[in-house]
Scaffold this active site. Structure first.
Site, PDB file in Angstrom:
ATOM      1  N   ASP A  21      57.002  83.608  77.910  1.00  0.00           N
ATOM      2  CA  ASP A  21      57.081  84.867  77.174  1.00  0.00           C
ATOM      3  C   ASP A  21      56.563  84.631  75.763  1.00  0.00           C
ATOM      4  OD1 ASP A  21      57.705  87.527  76.581  1.00  0.00           O
ATOM      5  OD2 ASP A  21      59.737  87.011  75.957  1.00  0.00           O
ATOM      6  N   HIS A  89      54.870  95.367  71.421  1.00  0.00           N
ATOM      7  CA  HIS A  89      56.046  94.644  70.943  1.00  0.00           C
ATOM      8  C   HIS A  89      57.096  95.571  70.325  1.00  0.00           C
ATOM      9  CE1 HIS A  89      57.208  90.355  69.467  1.00  0.00           C
ATOM     10  NE2 HIS A  89      58.260  91.035  69.845  1.00  0.00           N
ATOM     11  N   ASN A 148      61.410  97.249  73.161  1.00  0.00           N
ATOM     12  CA  ASN A 148      62.156  97.849  72.063  1.00  0.00           C
ATOM     13  C   ASN A 148      61.948  99.355  71.937  1.00  0.00           C
ATOM     14  OD1 ASN A 148      63.111  95.214  71.172  1.00  0.00           O
ATOM     15  ND2 ASN A 148      60.966  94.870  70.656  1.00  0.00           N
TER      16      ASN A 148
END
Length: 170
Positions: A21, A89, A148
């Site tokens: 990751d 991200h 997120n």
């Protein structure tokens, strides 16, 4: 520390880990790539296809023209032709910072100013997602997804996504 990253990747693969990751923001994709190369060269894994590699689009690269260059930089650093999963991200578009100016660019636009701060960019999630879909279309990312993002952000994206996210990492 970055100087231990390649060894850590090789050792993790020796122990049976198969998912790496990664992210531009972690600042160690080149070292992860060295670890992958060494693991293949040493016979720890048979080939690139034996592992799953995730990377992430950083906030400063959300504009459609920056998404392809961002994945190309990650692929170059990782020494790969594609990632198995490429994630946005954070659902936060920040002002673009060129690679040659600072990489990874981090959260603040100019860390040397008297009062460093984030500078937002007017880039919609739809613009970013459509650029991500092109990465899936051209095989640079086998799967695309998000990190997120809350329920409302995901529900909104599903209204316009041609390719739904494969993953929501939180």
């Amino acid at each position: 520390p970055n100087d231990a990253t390649a060894d850590t990747v090789v050792n993790a693969l020796k122990l049976g880990y198969r998912h790496l990751d990664c992210a531009c923001d972690y600042g160690n994709e080149a070292e992860v790539g060295e670890g992958i190369k060494r693991a293949i060269d040493q016979g720890v894994i048979g080939s690139r296809g034996d592992i799953w590699v995730t990377s992430k689009l950083w906030n400063t690269y959300h504009a459609a023209e920056h998404v392809p260059m961002a994945i190309e930089k990650s692929l170059e650093d990782l020494g790969l032709d594609y990632v198995d999963l490429y994630l946005i991200h954070f659902p936060i578009a920040l002002k673009f910072v060129p690679f040659e100016e600072r990489y990874p660019p981090e959260w603040v636009y100019d860390p040397d100013t008297a009062e460093p701060r984030m500078e937002y960019a007017r880039v919609s999630m739809q613009e970013t997602w459509e650029a991500m879909e092109k990465l899936a279309d051209n095989g640079k990312a086998r799967n695309i997804g998000l990190c997120n993002v809350n329920t409302q952000g995901l529900r909104d994206l599903l209204n316009y996504a041609r390719i739904p996210p494969a993953v929501l990492q939180v």
